[in-house]
Enzyme design. Structure first.
Site, PDB file in Angstrom:
ATOM      1  N   CYS A  96       0.808  -1.228   0.000  1.00 44.55           N
ATOM      2  CA  CYS A  96       0.000   0.000   0.000  1.00 44.55           C
ATOM      3  C   CYS A  96       0.840   1.276   0.000  1.00 44.55           C
ATOM      4  CB  CYS A  96      -0.987   0.009   1.155  1.00 44.55           C
ATOM      5  SG  CYS A  96      -0.274  -0.387   2.758  1.00 44.55           S
ATOM      6  N   SER A 111      -5.410   1.854   9.134  1.00 43.18           N
ATOM      7  CA  SER A 111      -6.152   0.814   8.416  1.00 43.18           C
ATOM      8  C   SER A 111      -5.224  -0.032   7.551  1.00 43.18           C
ATOM      9  CB  SER A 111      -7.280   1.420   7.576  1.00 43.18           C
ATOM     10  OG  SER A 111      -6.752   2.269   6.588  1.00 43.18           O
ATOM     11  N   HIS A 124      -2.555   6.865   3.206  1.00 46.07           N
ATOM     12  CA  HIS A 124      -1.110   6.854   3.444  1.00 46.07           C
ATOM     13  C   HIS A 124      -0.508   8.074   2.745  1.00 46.07           C
ATOM     14  CE1 HIS A 124      -1.448   3.040   5.242  1.00 46.07           C
ATOM     15  NE2 HIS A 124      -0.624   2.323   4.520  1.00 46.07           N
TER      16      HIS A 124
END
Lengths: 354, 354
Positions: A131, A161, A257
């Site tokens: 991610c 998350s 992010h």
């Protein structure tokens, strides 16, 4: 097979799986049958996909019978075992875990960057990137194509998350415990005391804190997350000698992010040119008007598809270097969306071939 | 003057001033009379220093009569006007604002690094550095002396108290507004909606967010904070050609500035050697056992004096580069403590001379 390929979503009840079901309901529908698969403890639940209520199926070999594409969002060891089983049953596996990303016979695909790699899959498996890598790579790739990337120094601001629902629950629980006490965070240890030992999946409290750690310890003090960013970025960009240093840090943000990027290129860069490149880059939105408070932030980027890029500056002391800030939704482009995009490339291939 | 010099603390009621009064009460007492000074609206209040209750005096020229050392923690424009007035009245001014830091005739002093500069003060003014610079510089200087610093790429994780009490109040108010609502931070804009327009001194909400902005807009997209880090680091280290790129980001932390540092040196570095250098560096504490969850974090560093350094790694792709994470209390070493240390150097000089 029928007109449209059959899809299995493995890990459909997790944080990423939940977003995957939303994406399957909102994106152009290229799928025939869809099966939602999870571990035994989720059997009995149902999930809504494309307006229909689907029963959760238990992960078992025969769940892949007749499946054309199987998307996996499960822990590494589950993918390592089950993606090959899906392939044996005739499916092409698109895997969001770290199990296969660095396998030479598994392509690591970001559809905006290397879509052609999707067909280069001798094991029948296509990998989705980490991610943090995905949050920044769609902004970095077009700049690389323009200027020739030589080196990256990155620092991340990763949301909870990224550690799944347990990560989100941990942060939200902690916030409830600290909110209202106006002395917390002003004396060493008082946040730790207020929060106690229940840290969820993290090594330290996240509320009112930043934690310079994600993943597990690897050689020479590097975290697994930092090595993923380095190795996956090199593989996706096809730059095996790219110099990369990453520092991965968890912050008290639910989803989204952020990455501070220092990118050094082979040629001099012009900031306005670079903005123009980013304006036309697929999967990128340029948000760069600091004078009016417009820069990329997780509270805005969450729930959206593109990488939000801003704070673009040419380094004062190096005309070949750009500094910028990029934010992406780690559950969407950072995992479910990129997986869905890869699966759609495969679906298009299968539909054309059929 | 008597045996011990007279001290004035200007801006004594602010966030930094409050810490300053605590430090004056807990550090070795080198001062004779202490006067606490603030703007007119604080007159009538009293502050406790060294166990005594002191009336807040209004900032006026005659408050400096008989003062040997005047410490200023006030906005740039107030320092620009009043530090020279204090000097005219016979005081040596130690200023924590940005007004004089880059003045060639004003030394920028970090006592662990360049204490000799304290005597090089033709204007009678000594400047204290920016809090982000101070968070990292005591860790960087000893590594520079060992390996010869060539370049820094840094990304900051700055706490809200860097923006004073208004910054702390804004974050704590926002946390109360978002705590308990478990949907916030998972959809674009819902944190903004919950928090509304009352953002305090920040351009965006800080709760459940990171904000890649600190200070005001300067040339070519750089923020004033990022330029301060570059220019002050060069001046303190005496390296006018040092290459520096900084990205300054505000995070939802009350106190404690963190910095991810990528430092490139003139010679190859050895990570264990570098650890040894840091173990012996004044003002530094090495906290680098990631296998047992020990790395520097704001919730631990807050309220303490040293720079907490950890996550030390040699760059995989450059044997001359080190990556590390450093956290310092922005109200202590980042402002009040370094100011107090500078003032103590002056006090020692005056006491010896007397």
């Amino acid at each position: 097979m029928g007109d449209q390929p059959t899809l299995a979503v493995v890990g459909a009840t997790g944080a990423v799986g939940t977003v995957m079901c939303e994406l399957l309901s909102s994106r152009r529908n290229v799928w025939g049958e869809i099966r939602v698969v999870a571990s035994k403890r989720s059997v009995g639940r149902t999930l809504f996909v494309r307006g229909a209520e689907l029963p959760v199926l238990e992960l078992a070999p025969d769940v892949f019978d007749g499946v054309d594409v199987a998307m996996f969002d499960v822990p590494d060891e589950v993918s390592a075992e089950w993606a090959p089983i899906a392939v044996q049953h005739g499916a092409i596996a698109v895997d969001n875990s770290g199990a296969f990303r660095m396998d030479r016979d598994v392509p690591l695909v970001v559809p905006e960057i290397n879509p052609e790699q999707v067909r280069n899959r001798p094991r029948g498996i296509i990998a989705n990137a980490n991610c943090t890598t995905l949050a920044m790579i769609v902004a970095i790739a077009p700049l690389h194509h323009e200027y020739g990337l030589k080196e990256l120094v990155i620092a991340s601001y990763q949301s909870v998350s990224g550690a799944g629902k347990a990560g989100v629950d941990a942060l939200l629980d902690q916030l409830q415990r600290v909110a209202g006490d106006r002395t917390l965070g002003s004396r060493s240890g008082n946040v730790r005391q207020a929060i106690g030992d229940d840290l969820g999946p993290f090594p330290a409290p996240l509320a009112l804190n930043v934690v310079p750690w994600a993943g597990s310890l690897r050689d020479a003090g590097w975290s697994s997350e930092e090595l993923k960013v380095r190795n996956e970025t090199r593989k996706i960009l096809g730059l095996p000698d790219l110099k990369i240093s990453a520092t991965c840090v968890r912050v008290p943000v639910v989803t989204g992010h952020s990455v501070a990027v220092h990118a050094v290129f082979g040629t001099e860069v012009d900031c306005e040119d670079a903005r123009e490149v980013l304006r036309h880059a697929p999967g990128v939105i340029l948000v760069d008007e600091p004078q009016s408070g417009e820069f990329p932030m997780p509270i805005d980027a969450v729930g959206t598809d593109p990488a939000w890029v801003g704070r673009l500056r040419r380094s004062i002391d190096d005309p070949r270097a750009l500094d910028f800030f990029v934010v992406g939704d780690n559950l969407r482009k950072g995992s479910a969306l990129n997986t869905a995009q890869i699966a759609e490339l495969v679906a298009a291939e299968l539909t054309t071939r059929a």
